[in-house]
Design a protein around this motif. Structure first.
Motif, PDB file in Angstrom:
ATOM      1  N   GLY A   1      -6.716  39.751 -50.445  1.00 12.51           N
ATOM      2  CA  GLY A   1      -7.770  39.906 -51.445  1.00 12.51           C
ATOM      3  C   GLY A   1      -7.759  41.253 -52.159  1.00 12.51           C
ATOM      4  N   PHE A   2      -6.626  41.954 -52.183  1.00 14.31           N
ATOM      5  CA  PHE A   2      -6.534  43.252 -52.862  1.00 14.31           C
ATOM      6  C   PHE A   2      -5.379  43.234 -53.850  1.00 14.31           C
ATOM      7  CE2 PHE A   2      -8.637  44.005 -48.898  1.00 14.31           C
ATOM      8  CZ  PHE A   2      -9.667  44.885 -49.229  1.00 14.31           C
ATOM      9  N   SER A   3      -5.629  43.807 -55.035  1.00 10.34           N
ATOM     10  CA  SER A   3      -4.525  43.864 -55.986  1.00 10.34           C
ATOM     11  C   SER A   3      -3.864  45.250 -55.975  1.00 10.34           C
ATOM     12  CB  SER A   3      -5.016  43.513 -57.389  1.00 10.34           C
ATOM     13  OG  SER A   3      -6.196  44.225 -57.678  1.00 10.34           O
ATOM     14  N   ARG A   4      -4.628  46.273 -55.529  1.00 14.10           N
ATOM     15  CA  ARG A   4      -4.045  47.633 -55.561  1.00 14.10           C
ATOM     16  C   ARG A   4      -4.114  48.274 -54.176  1.00 14.10           C
ATOM     17  NH1 ARG A   4      -6.694  51.230 -59.780  1.00 14.10           N
ATOM     18  NH2 ARG A   4      -8.358  51.088 -58.232  1.00 14.10           N
ATOM     19  N   ALA A   5      -3.053  48.987 -53.801  1.00 14.06           N
ATOM     20  CA  ALA A   5      -2.984  49.645 -52.504  1.00 14.06           C
ATOM     21  C   ALA A   5      -4.111  50.658 -52.341  1.00 14.06           C
ATOM     22  CB  ALA A   5      -1.626  50.334 -52.344  1.00 14.06           C
ATOM     23  N   GLU A   6      -4.514  51.333 -53.430  1.00 14.05           N
ATOM     24  CA  GLU A   6      -5.571  52.362 -53.349  1.00 14.05           C
ATOM     25  C   GLU A   6      -6.886  51.777 -52.842  1.00 14.05           C
ATOM     26  OE1 GLU A   6      -3.109  51.904 -55.657  1.00 14.05           O
ATOM     27  OE2 GLU A   6      -4.030  52.721 -57.473  1.00 14.05           O
ATOM     28  N   ASP A   7      -7.131  50.474 -53.170  1.00 16.80           N
ATOM     29  CA  ASP A   7      -8.387  49.869 -52.728  1.00 16.80           C
ATOM     30  C   ASP A   7      -8.362  49.511 -51.240  1.00 16.80           C
ATOM     31  OD1 ASP A   7      -9.082  49.986 -55.379  1.00 16.80           O
ATOM     32  OD2 ASP A   7      -8.426  47.910 -55.788  1.00 16.80           O
ATOM     33  N   PHE A   8      -7.152  49.375 -50.731  1.00 19.44           N
ATOM     34  CA  PHE A   8      -6.969  48.936 -49.336  1.00 19.44           C
ATOM     35  C   PHE A   8      -6.968  50.145 -48.397  1.00 19.44           C
ATOM     36  CE2 PHE A   8      -4.217  47.529 -45.805  1.00 19.44           C
ATOM     37  CZ  PHE A   8      -4.794  46.303 -45.493  1.00 19.44           C
ATOM     38  N   VAL A   9      -6.160  51.111 -48.755  1.00 15.50           N
ATOM     39  CA  VAL A   9      -6.039  52.319 -47.932  1.00 15.50           C
ATOM     40  C   VAL A   9      -7.368  53.066 -47.965  1.00 15.50           C
ATOM     41  CG1 VAL A   9      -4.813  54.529 -47.683  1.00 15.50           C
ATOM     42  CG2 VAL A   9      -3.559  52.452 -48.304  1.00 15.50           C
ATOM     43  N   GLY A  10      -7.767  53.574 -46.790  1.00 16.59           N
ATOM     44  CA  GLY A  10      -9.025  54.319 -46.716  1.00 16.59           C
ATOM     45  C   GLY A  10     -10.158  53.468 -46.169  1.00 16.59           C
ATOM     46  N   ARG A  11      -9.970  52.134 -46.164  1.00 19.12           N
ATOM     47  CA  ARG A  11     -11.036  51.269 -45.668  1.00 19.12           C
ATOM     48  C   ARG A  11     -10.879  51.033 -44.150  1.00 19.12           C
ATOM     49  NH1 ARG A  11     -12.488  47.579 -49.821  1.00 19.12           N
ATOM     50  NH2 ARG A  11     -13.779  46.506 -48.289  1.00 19.12           N
ATOM     51  N   PRO A  12     -11.989  50.756 -43.427  1.00 12.02           N
ATOM     52  CA  PRO A  12     -11.858  50.413 -41.999  1.00 12.02           C
ATOM     53  C   PRO A  12     -10.984  49.160 -41.861  1.00 12.02           C
ATOM     54  CG  PRO A  12     -14.154  50.765 -42.600  1.00 12.02           C
ATOM     55  CD  PRO A  12     -13.384  50.751 -43.878  1.00 12.02           C
ATOM     56  N   VAL A  13     -10.021  49.215 -40.945  1.00 13.82           N
ATOM     57  CA  VAL A  13      -9.044  48.122 -40.851  1.00 13.82           C
ATOM     58  C   VAL A  13      -9.723  46.786 -40.552  1.00 13.82           C
ATOM     59  CG1 VAL A  13      -8.469  48.523 -38.403  1.00 13.82           C
ATOM     60  CG2 VAL A  13      -6.791  47.431 -39.918  1.00 13.82           C
ATOM     61  N   GLY A  14     -10.775  46.814 -39.741  1.00 18.44           N
ATOM     62  CA  GLY A  14     -11.485  45.585 -39.403  1.00 18.44           C
ATOM     63  C   GLY A  14     -12.094  44.886 -40.614  1.00 18.44           C
ATOM     64  N   GLU A  15     -12.382  45.663 -41.664  1.00 13.69           N
ATOM     65  CA  GLU A  15     -12.971  45.067 -42.865  1.00 13.69           C
ATOM     66  C   GLU A  15     -11.924  44.413 -43.758  1.00 13.69           C
ATOM     67  OE1 GLU A  15     -15.282  47.822 -45.154  1.00 13.69           O
ATOM     68  OE2 GLU A  15     -16.594  48.267 -43.428  1.00 13.69           O
ATOM     69  N   VAL A  16     -10.731  44.995 -43.763  1.00 15.79           N
ATOM     70  CA  VAL A  16      -9.731  44.505 -44.724  1.00 15.79           C
ATOM     71  C   VAL A  16      -8.696  43.575 -44.110  1.00 15.79           C
ATOM     72  CG1 VAL A  16     -10.037  46.413 -46.338  1.00 15.79           C
ATOM     73  CG2 VAL A  16      -8.386  46.646 -44.460  1.00 15.79           C
ATOM     74  N   VAL A  17      -8.524  43.638 -42.757  1.00 18.44           N
ATOM     75  CA  VAL A  17      -7.589  42.706 -42.096  1.00 18.44           C
ATOM     76  C   VAL A  17      -8.386  41.876 -41.079  1.00 18.44           C
ATOM     77  CG1 VAL A  17      -5.479  42.465 -40.730  1.00 18.44           C
ATOM     78  CG2 VAL A  17      -5.715  44.376 -42.341  1.00 18.44           C
ATOM     79  N   PRO A  18      -8.806  40.667 -41.471  1.00 17.03           N
ATOM     80  CA  PRO A  18      -9.585  39.855 -40.541  1.00 17.03           C
ATOM     81  C   PRO A  18      -8.826  39.594 -39.234  1.00 17.03           C
ATOM     82  CG  PRO A  18      -9.571  38.876 -42.749  1.00 17.03           C
ATOM     83  CD  PRO A  18      -8.593  39.999 -42.769  1.00 17.03           C
ATOM     84  N   ASN A  19      -9.553  39.600 -38.147  1.00 16.19           N
ATOM     85  CA  ASN A  19      -9.028  39.295 -36.794  1.00 16.19           C
ATOM     86  C   ASN A  19      -8.083  40.346 -36.224  1.00 16.19           C
ATOM     87  OD1 ASN A  19     -10.423  36.906 -37.108  1.00 16.19           O
ATOM     88  ND2 ASN A  19      -8.617  35.781 -37.800  1.00 16.19           N
ATOM     89  N   THR A  20      -8.020  41.527 -36.846  1.00 19.76           N
ATOM     90  CA  THR A  20      -7.111  42.537 -36.312  1.00 19.76           C
ATOM     91  C   THR A  20      -7.604  43.030 -34.953  1.00 19.76           C
ATOM     92  OG1 THR A  20      -6.081  44.672 -36.704  1.00 19.76           O
ATOM     93  CG2 THR A  20      -8.346  44.415 -37.451  1.00 19.76           C
ATOM     94  N   LEU A  21      -6.685  43.530 -34.149  1.00 17.15           N
ATOM     95  CA  LEU A  21      -7.067  44.111 -32.851  1.00 17.15           C
ATOM     96  C   LEU A  21      -6.731  45.593 -32.803  1.00 17.15           C
ATOM     97  CD1 LEU A  21      -6.076  41.317 -30.280  1.00 17.15           C
ATOM     98  CD2 LEU A  21      -8.350  41.926 -31.076  1.00 17.15           C
ATOM     99  N   MET A  22      -6.547  46.216 -33.982  1.00 20.30           N
ATOM    100  CA  MET A  22      -6.173  47.637 -33.996  1.00 20.30           C
ATOM    101  C   MET A  22      -7.231  48.500 -33.299  1.00 20.30           C
ATOM    102  SD  MET A  22      -3.209  48.070 -35.441  1.00 20.30           S
ATOM    103  CE  MET A  22      -2.906  49.489 -36.501  1.00 20.30           C
TER     104      MET A  22
END
Ligand SMILES: Nc1ncnc2c1ncn2[C@@H]1O[C@H](COP(=O)(O)OP(=O)(O)OP(=O)(O)O)[C@@H](O)[C@H]1O
Ligand SMILES: [Mg+2]
Length: 475
Positions: free
Chosen positions: A59-80
């Protein structure tokens, strides 16, 4: 010859370590499908080129919008975050979310003091269903085998027969089924009485299967088949260390195995007197003491006993304990002999021919009216077992789809020939005649019982040991 050190490989541990770490990082970065780093707080701080192609699906078109966000919010089901919390890597895992299913690896990153300061996440494979096909196929096959084994086990544990397997609509058969159904609704001891081959074992299974104990084991003990010296261990079990050798580890007895289920005492009339007293106590107290132990074990068993012997006469003759007889004879069910329910003959034969066909893989045979008439004229001392046997033998003797009366001529001894004295031939020495009569009688008894020696001995009115003796000295 002097060995030269490989060029450029550093010799101090720290440099080697750094080099290895760098090489592994580069390797994973290039061979994996994507890589990301998160900081101590679980924020995405970096993704590599490869990872960028997953962004649209997330659901992201640009890397800048992805980087900096909590991983749990942007990658569903992650276990990081789990790796950050525990400090333990998850070396291989399947991650499924809206972007697909991935084989991933997650490794904690530590600083010089060993403190977890972040984590690295790698997508090793995307579309594992195609890239990992051989592995998944193997896994699926194993899963299939496992499911099948489980199904088989469950089927084995389930009772072999239900009331539907007890064929017959004659008044006598219906009455037996009615009594057995009533017995299934109680926990009372059932005593199944009837000639050999009348379906006592079948009915015992059916009663268990229709009872509240159906999900628990049905455990049978054939008292005529277990050597007398082993019966006690068979029933009550053996404590560990009580014996040397095979039984060293101890063994559960049938009472324990049947706990909360049904214990089937087959051929109960063949119980040695010494055991009768012990069995009576176990039944009364619902507790057993394994051999070589001094601890009693509580059990909860429902007993179904079966016998073709006349227990009352045995009580009168002092061969069966009266108290045990009353203990077993709570709900007696008498199974009629086949000759007393000949109206069931056709349905029984049809059912048996169907099961014979299923077992042998041959087409199912039918009976002509003349064959049925021939069968109805036979006295069936071995009852339904004998019928099954006769049908099986007749089917073996011919390829015809319909079995005729003559197909049974060889299989069933003509009733008249059995009782009439031999008229042929000159007089011969009596021992020879007796021996001949014995041989043919044993043969017919074995034929009638489908080779079952215990039942054959019963038909002949001799002990099993005597029958074995005669069989072994006959040749
Ligand atoms: N009513 C019936 N319907 C269908 N098959 C039956 C019926 N009764 C018995 N049989 C079949 O006949 C054979 C003998 O039955 P079973 O072993 O239950 O007899 P039994 O009374 O226990 O004999 P025995 O006293 O010799 O042990 C089995 O193959 C069983 O499936
Ligand atoms: Mg039986």
């Amino acid at each position: 010859m002097k060995k030269r050190a490989p060029p450029a490989l550093p010799r101090d541990a720290e440099s080697i370590h750094r080099l290895a770490a760098r090489s592994m990082f580069d390797l994973f970065s290039s061979v994996s499908e994507g890589m990301m780093l998160v900081d101590r707080a679980g924020r995405v701080v970096w993704i590599n080129e490869g990872y960028k192609r997953f962004l649209p699906a997330l659901g992201f078109s640009r890397a800048e919008d992805f980087v900096g966000r909590p991983v749990g919010e942007v990658v569903p089901n992650t276990l990081m975050h789990h790796v950050l919390e525990t400090g333990k890597p998850i070396l291989i895992d399947l991650l499924t979310n809206k972007a697909g299913t991935f084989v991933v690896s997650r490794i904690p990153l530590r600083d010089a003091s060993g403190e977890v300061i972040g984590a690295i996440g790698m997508v090793l494979f995307d579309h594992p269903e195609t890239t990992l096909q051989p592995l998944i196929a193997k896994f699926a096959r194993m899963q299939q085998d496992l499911d099948e084994a489980r199904r088989e086990l469950a089927a084995q544990r389930r009772s072999k027969y239900t009331f539907a397997s007890f064929i017959g609509t004659s008044p006598a058969a219906l009455e037996v089924k009615r009594q057995a159904r009533r017995a299934a609704q109680t926990d009372a001891t059932v005593l199944l009485l009837g000639e050999t081959g009348t379906g006592k074992e079948l009915l015992a299974h059916a009663i268990h299967a229709a009872s509240a104990r159906a999900e628990r084991p049905f455990v049978g003990v054939n008292l005529a088949a277990v050597p007398e010296t082993l019966l006690e261990a068979e029933f009550f079990g053996v404590a560990p260390g009580a014996y040397t050798g095979a039984d060293r580890k101890g063994r559960d007895g049938k009472f324990k195995l049947a706990d909360r289920g049904t214990l089937f005492l087959d051929e109960a009339g063949d119980m040695p007197l010494a055991l009768q007293a012990k069995l009576l106590r176990a039944l009364q107290d619902q507790e057993v003491e394994p051999l070589g132990s001094n601890k009693v074990v509580k059990v909860d068993v429902r007993v179904i006993a079966a016998t073709s012997r006349d227990l009352k006469a045995m009580v009168a003759g002092g061969r069966f304990r009266e108290d045990l007889y009353y203990r077993l004879n709570v709900l007696p069910v008498r199974l009629p002999p086949l000759r007393d329910r000949l109206s069931d003959l056709e349905a029984l034969a049809e059912n048996l021919l169907e099961s014979i066909a299923a077992r042998t893989g041959m087409p199912q045979r039918e009976l002509t009216p003349s064959a049925l008439a021939a069968l109805a004229a036979h006295p069936w001392p071995g009852n339904i077992r004998e019928l099954r046997n006769a049908l099986e033998q007749a089917a073996m003797l011919t390829d015809r789809p319909r079995l005729e009366a003559e197909d049974f001529a060889q299989v069933l001894p003509a009733p008249a020939a059995r009782s009439e004295p031999r008229k042929t031939g000159p007089l011969r020495p009596l021992p020879q005649l007796i021996e001949e009569l014995e041989r043919t009688s044993i043969q017919s008894a074995l034929a009638a019982t489908g080779g079952n020696k215990v039942s054959a001995a019963r038909l002949l009115g001799i002990s099993r040991a005597t029958l074995y003796e005669k069989l072994s000295t006959r040749k």
